[in-house]
Write an enzyme that holds these catalytic residues in place. Structure first.
Site, PDB file in Angstrom:
ATOM      1  N   ASP A 196       0.858  -1.186   0.000  1.00 55.30           N
ATOM      2  CA  ASP A 196       0.000   0.000   0.000  1.00 55.30           C
ATOM      3  C   ASP A 196       0.893   1.234   0.000  1.00 55.30           C
ATOM      4  O   ASP A 196       1.449   1.607   1.042  1.00 55.30           O
ATOM      5  CB  ASP A 196      -0.905   0.014   1.242  1.00 55.30           C
ATOM      6  CG  ASP A 196      -2.002  -1.042   1.196  1.00 55.30           C
ATOM      7  OD1 ASP A 196      -1.773  -2.096   0.569  1.00 55.30           O
ATOM      8  OD2 ASP A 196      -3.063  -0.824   1.792  1.00 55.30           O
ATOM      9  N   LYS A 250      -6.988   3.461  -3.310  1.00 59.43           N
ATOM     10  CA  LYS A 250      -7.422   3.461  -1.913  1.00 59.43           C
ATOM     11  C   LYS A 250      -7.658   4.897  -1.462  1.00 59.43           C
ATOM     12  O   LYS A 250      -6.894   5.796  -1.821  1.00 59.43           O
ATOM     13  CB  LYS A 250      -6.343   2.774  -1.070  1.00 59.43           C
ATOM     14  CG  LYS A 250      -6.575   2.744   0.428  1.00 59.43           C
ATOM     15  CD  LYS A 250      -5.425   1.991   1.096  1.00 59.43           C
ATOM     16  CE  LYS A 250      -5.452   2.120   2.605  1.00 59.43           C
ATOM     17  NZ  LYS A 250      -4.305   1.422   3.248  1.00 59.43           N
ATOM     18  N   LYS A 293     -10.522   0.407  -2.518  1.00 56.82           N
ATOM     19  CA  LYS A 293     -10.387   0.174  -1.076  1.00 56.82           C
ATOM     20  C   LYS A 293     -10.671   1.449  -0.293  1.00 56.82           C
ATOM     21  O   LYS A 293      -9.846   2.357  -0.273  1.00 56.82           O
ATOM     22  CB  LYS A 293      -8.983  -0.343  -0.739  1.00 56.82           C
ATOM     23  CG  LYS A 293      -8.757  -0.573   0.763  1.00 56.82           C
ATOM     24  CD  LYS A 293      -7.363  -1.094   1.049  1.00 56.82           C
ATOM     25  CE  LYS A 293      -7.096  -1.186   2.536  1.00 56.82           C
ATOM     26  NZ  LYS A 293      -5.716  -1.670   2.848  1.00 56.82           N
TER      27      LYS A 293
END
Length: 308
Positions: free
Chosen positions: A145, A208, A244
């Site tokens: 991430d 995300k 996400k």
């Protein structure tokens, strides 16, 4: 393809009105609610990103990742043999080895995700970001991430943003890359859409919303804009990119609403751990409480869900 983003306009009032309608959606009840909650569990990135993380609390997190819902509750729902686990375990790079070893000892194949690239601020040199990514992959992380440099968005340096994300994607190698946009710090919904598009063009497997450390994290207006970008990118290229939301998602009802929104905007095919994740640290506790109530008809006491 700068032409894709050069004339982007987001109708903010319309997006906000749509988000308000989303909040008023009636949630499902009974067995349908239990089913949606178990689906949400399989999409959770169970996360610990604290300065006081230790091998012991990471091991405990990994045990919970393999057994997210008490076995007797799953048996009551006839779901005990379906292999329900969370989607991934997310930790800092220094704790990746602990997580990998704990999951290996537990005999499960849940992927370990690591934040990297100057998380959460992104205010580190690109060379340092790339080195951190490579180390996390070397330690055994199967998902990375990364977080973008917000200044590149705020100053309109789209080619610079593309190059940064592209090089991060290259450093990830075989690992899946989720690109955190830190939407609460991008200034406008138009910037959220543009940054989403650039991140996907540069090879992100997921986009995300947030690090969870910003003042404003995952919100429905931002979610709508990012999902519309994902849909447009899919129409243009045929490539499916995951979504996400992360940060501030703490209740079972919120989780169900996010699942429903994904179904409405992107379709049922996105409701899998391969294309949808929920970034959360405390959400699982509330989901297990709701399932406990559904099965037993009474509220869970602290000792009933000790591992939560």
């Amino acid at each position: 393809e700068l032409g894709w983003i050069s004339k982007v306009h987001v109708n903010r009032p319309a997006v906000v009105r749509h988000a308000e309608r989303i909040k008023k959606w009636r949630t499902v009840k009974g067995n349908w609610q239990a089913a949606w909650l178990l689906k949400a569990v399989t999409c959770i990135d169970l996360t610990t990103l604290s300065g006081d993380d230790t091998p012991s609390n990471v091991h405990r997190l990994c045990f919970k990742a393999k057994h997210p819902i008490r076995e007797d509750l799953l048996k009551a729902l006839d779901m005990h043999d379906k292999g329900i686990t969370v989607g991934a375990v997310c930790v800092y790079p220094t704790r990746v080895t602990d997580a990998v070893n704990a999951l290996k000892a537990a005999g499960c194949n849940i992927p370990v995700a690591s934040v990297a690239a100057g998380f959460p601020s992104g205010q580190t040199p690109l060379e340092t970001k790339l080195a951190e990514i490579k180390l996390a992959v070397e330690y055994g992380a199967r998902e990375i991430d990364i977080v973008i440099s917000r200044s590149l968005v705020l100053t309109g340096q789209w080619e610079g943003l593309y190059e940064e994300i592209r090089r991060c994607r290259e450093a990830c190698g075989e690992a899946h890359m989720k690109t955190i946009l830190a939407t609460g710090e991008l200034g406008s919904l138009a910037n959220v859409y543009k940054a989403s598009m650039i991140a996907m063009m540069a090879g992100s497997d997921f986009i995300k919303t947030s690090t969870g450390k910003e003042v404003e994290n995952a919100t429905f207006p931002v979610g709508v804009v990012m999902m519309r970008a994902i849909r447009e990118f899919y129409w243009q290229t045929g490539n499916k990119v995951g979504f996400k939301p992360a940060g501030g998602i703490r209740t079972a009802n919120e989780a169900i609403t996010w699942l429903m929104l994904v179904k409405e905007e992107l379709g049922v095919e996105w409701l899998t751990p391969e294309l949808f994740r929920l970034g959360a640290s405390s959400l699982l506790e509330d989901i297990e409480k709701q399932i406990f109530y559904h099965v037993t008809g009474s509220c869970a006491l602290k000792q009933d869900l000790a591992m939560a």
